[in-house]
Design an enzyme around this catalytic site. Structure first.
Site, PDB file in Angstrom:
ATOM      1  CB  SER A  52      -0.901   0.000   1.234  1.00 17.83           C
ATOM      2  OG  SER A  52      -1.617   1.220   1.304  1.00 17.83           O
ATOM      3  CE1 TYR A  74      -2.992  -2.842   5.417  1.00 16.30           C
ATOM      4  CE2 TYR A  74      -3.118  -0.535   4.774  1.00 16.30           C
ATOM      5  CZ  TYR A  74      -3.153  -1.873   4.434  1.00 16.30           C
ATOM      6  OH  TYR A  74      -3.351  -2.253   3.128  1.00 16.30           O
TER       7      TYR A  74
HETATM    8  N1  LIG Z   1      -8.755  -2.930  -0.163  1.00 12.85           N
HETATM    9  C1  LIG Z   1      -7.904  -1.919  -0.262  1.00 12.85           C
HETATM   10  O1  LIG Z   1      -8.305  -0.741  -0.403  1.00 12.85           O
HETATM   11  C2  LIG Z   1      -6.412  -2.160  -0.197  1.00 12.85           C
HETATM   12  C3  LIG Z   1      -5.554  -1.078  -0.440  1.00 12.85           C
HETATM   13  C4  LIG Z   1      -4.175  -1.285  -0.399  1.00 12.85           C
HETATM   14  C5  LIG Z   1      -3.685  -2.557  -0.153  1.00 12.85           C
HETATM   15  N2  LIG Z   1      -4.542  -3.594   0.078  1.00 12.85           N
HETATM   16  C6  LIG Z   1      -3.967  -4.916   0.351  1.00 12.85           C
HETATM   17  O2  LIG Z   1      -4.571  -5.885  -0.465  1.00 12.85           O
HETATM   18  C7  LIG Z   1      -4.436  -7.172   0.145  1.00 12.85           C
HETATM   19  C8  LIG Z   1      -5.763  -7.919   0.043  1.00 12.85           C
HETATM   20  O3  LIG Z   1      -6.739  -7.233   0.839  1.00 12.85           O
HETATM   21  P1  LIG Z   1      -8.269  -7.073   0.423  1.00 12.85           P
HETATM   22  O4  LIG Z   1      -8.536  -5.615   0.366  1.00 12.85           O
HETATM   23  O5  LIG Z   1      -8.585  -7.919  -0.736  1.00 12.85           O
HETATM   24  O6  LIG Z   1      -8.969  -7.597   1.766  1.00 12.85           O
HETATM   25  P2  LIG Z   1      -9.789  -8.938   2.121  1.00 12.85           P
HETATM   26  O7  LIG Z   1     -10.941  -9.095   1.208  1.00 12.85           O
HETATM   27  O8  LIG Z   1     -10.009  -8.863   3.576  1.00 12.85           O
HETATM   28  O9  LIG Z   1      -8.755 -10.120   1.772  1.00 12.85           O
HETATM   29  C9  LIG Z   1      -7.671 -10.394   2.629  1.00 12.85           C
HETATM   30  C10 LIG Z   1      -7.211 -11.804   2.331  1.00 12.85           C
HETATM   31  O10 LIG Z   1      -6.075 -12.078   3.174  1.00 12.85           O
HETATM   32  C11 LIG Z   1      -6.323 -13.318   3.816  1.00 12.85           C
HETATM   33  N3  LIG Z   1      -5.611 -13.439   5.085  1.00 12.85           N
HETATM   34  C12 LIG Z   1      -5.732 -12.665   6.187  1.00 12.85           C
HETATM   35  N4  LIG Z   1      -4.960 -13.160   7.176  1.00 12.85           N
HETATM   36  C13 LIG Z   1      -4.347 -14.265   6.670  1.00 12.85           C
HETATM   37  C14 LIG Z   1      -3.441 -15.207   7.192  1.00 12.85           C
HETATM   38  N5  LIG Z   1      -3.006 -15.155   8.470  1.00 12.85           N
HETATM   39  N6  LIG Z   1      -3.015 -16.225   6.396  1.00 12.85           N
HETATM   40  C15 LIG Z   1      -3.460 -16.313   5.125  1.00 12.85           C
HETATM   41  N7  LIG Z   1      -4.338 -15.472   4.564  1.00 12.85           N
HETATM   42  C16 LIG Z   1      -4.767 -14.448   5.341  1.00 12.85           C
HETATM   43  C17 LIG Z   1      -7.825 -13.344   4.036  1.00 12.85           C
HETATM   44  O11 LIG Z   1      -8.247 -14.647   4.365  1.00 12.85           O
HETATM   45  P3  LIG Z   1      -9.609 -14.895   5.252  1.00 12.85           P
HETATM   46  O12 LIG Z   1     -10.750 -14.696   4.288  1.00 12.85           O
HETATM   47  O13 LIG Z   1      -9.457 -16.285   5.752  1.00 12.85           O
HETATM   48  O14 LIG Z   1      -9.587 -13.863   6.351  1.00 12.85           O
HETATM   49  C18 LIG Z   1      -8.277 -12.865   2.664  1.00 12.85           C
HETATM   50  O15 LIG Z   1      -8.221 -13.911   1.744  1.00 12.85           O
HETATM   51  C19 LIG Z   1      -3.969  -6.906   1.577  1.00 12.85           C
HETATM   52  O16 LIG Z   1      -2.583  -7.187   1.692  1.00 12.85           O
HETATM   53  C20 LIG Z   1      -4.225  -5.423   1.764  1.00 12.85           C
HETATM   54  O17 LIG Z   1      -3.357  -4.833   2.704  1.00 12.85           O
HETATM   55  C21 LIG Z   1      -5.882  -3.420   0.058  1.00 12.85           C
END
Ligand SMILES: NC(=O)c1ccc[n+]([C@@H]2O[C@H](COP(=O)([O-])OP(=O)(O)OC[C@H]3O[C@@H](n4cnc5c(N)ncnc54)[C@H](OP(=O)(O)O)[C@@H]3O)[C@@H](O)[C@H]2O)c1
Length: 225
Positions: free
Chosen positions: A133, A148
């Site tokens: 991010s 974060y």
């Molecule tokens: N959404 C945004 O605006 C945004 C912006 C910048 C960066 N990001 C990054 O994008 C990535 C994906 O996030 P997302 O927005 O798609 O959120 P999300 O829908 O909450 O997805 C997060 C994923 O990470 C998995 N996860 C969490 N803890 C874990 C662990 N201990 N071991 C293995 N898997 C784990 C979750 O699994 P479970 O379903 O089992 O919890 C889920 O599959 C993250 O790294 C986040 O920081 C997101």
């Protein structure tokens, strides 16, 4: 399985950006080994998709997943470290130990200690993408989400360091900012859908910027650290 297809590994592939990117990579002809804590992705079936269990905070789970991936493929072309959490991302409150521990255990320790044993499974010339991010860049500092932001700053540094360490194998390392995305983590107000983010991440993969450079999906270009 198509043995000529490129092989990708995507962590946290059951939700949000990881799920959309898994679908995008399958549509682009990749063979995908997707990881999910539950070991399944409900409703997604594809003959080029294998789903395996992985909790990146759990040492035994990580060892088992790496061993399983090694059995499934002789070499990985693309590793996408996507799994992450952000319990304090909306919070302006002072740092709090529990969310610090949980955030670092996943985003930093989990990401690093899954990536390290995976390096031996990467083909020379492979790509490693970190879904990180811009919140973890000092130039984008803000008052919210201390754990974060610091965790993503650590991932950004790890990516820059790793780029140097694997340069002799011509492995490209790209930390990616996917934009603010409508996911469980990003919330409903975000401007981008997971599909738009996945398209942008894929463009970054294809662009293959200089190893260690930070790719911003919002501008479809490299962003200064
Ligand atoms: N959404 C945004 O605006 C945004 C912006 C910048 C960066 N990001 C990054 O994008 C990535 C994906 O996030 P997302 O927005 O798609 O959120 P999300 O829908 O909450 O997805 C997060 C994923 O990470 C998995 N996860 C969490 N803890 C874990 C662990 N201990 N071991 C293995 N898997 C784990 C979750 O699994 P479970 O379903 O089992 O919890 C889920 O599959 C993250 O790294 C986040 O920081 C997101």
């Amino acid at each position: 399985m198509d043995t000529h297809a490129k092989t990708a590994v995507v962590t946290g592939a059951n939700s949000g950006i990881g799920l959309a990117l898994t679908k995008k990579l399958l549509a682009e002809g990749y063979r995908v080994i997707a990881t999910a804590r539950s070991g399944r992705i409900d409703g997604l079936h594809h003959d080029q998709l294998t789903v395996i269990p992985l909790d990146i905070t759990d040492v035994a789970s990580t060892e088992q997943a790496v061993a399983r991936i090694g059995q499934l493929t002789p070499g990985i072309d693309l590793l996408v470290n996507n799994a992450g959490v952000a319990p304090d991302v909306m919070s302006m409150a002072p740092p709090e130990r529990t969310s610090f521990h949980d955030t670092f255990a996943t985003n930093v320790d989990g990401t690093v200690f899954f990536t390290e044993p995976m390096l031996a499974l990467l083909k020379d010339g492979a790509q490693v993408v970190f879904i990180t991010s811009s919140m973890g860049l000092p130039s984008q500092a803000g008052p919210n989400g201390t754990a974060y932001r610091l965790s993503k700053a650590a991932v950004n540094m790890y990516a820059a360091m790793l780029a140097q360490r694997v340069a002799d194998r011509h492995i490209n390392v790209t930390p990616v900012h996917p934009g603010w995305v409508q996911t469980r983590l990003g919330g409903d107000s975000a401007p981008f859908t997971p599909e738009q983010a996945a398209d942008g991440i894929f463009q970054g993969i294809v662009a293959r910027p200089e190893s260690g450079q930070f790719w911003n999906v919002e501008t479809n270009a490299v962003m200064a650290y």
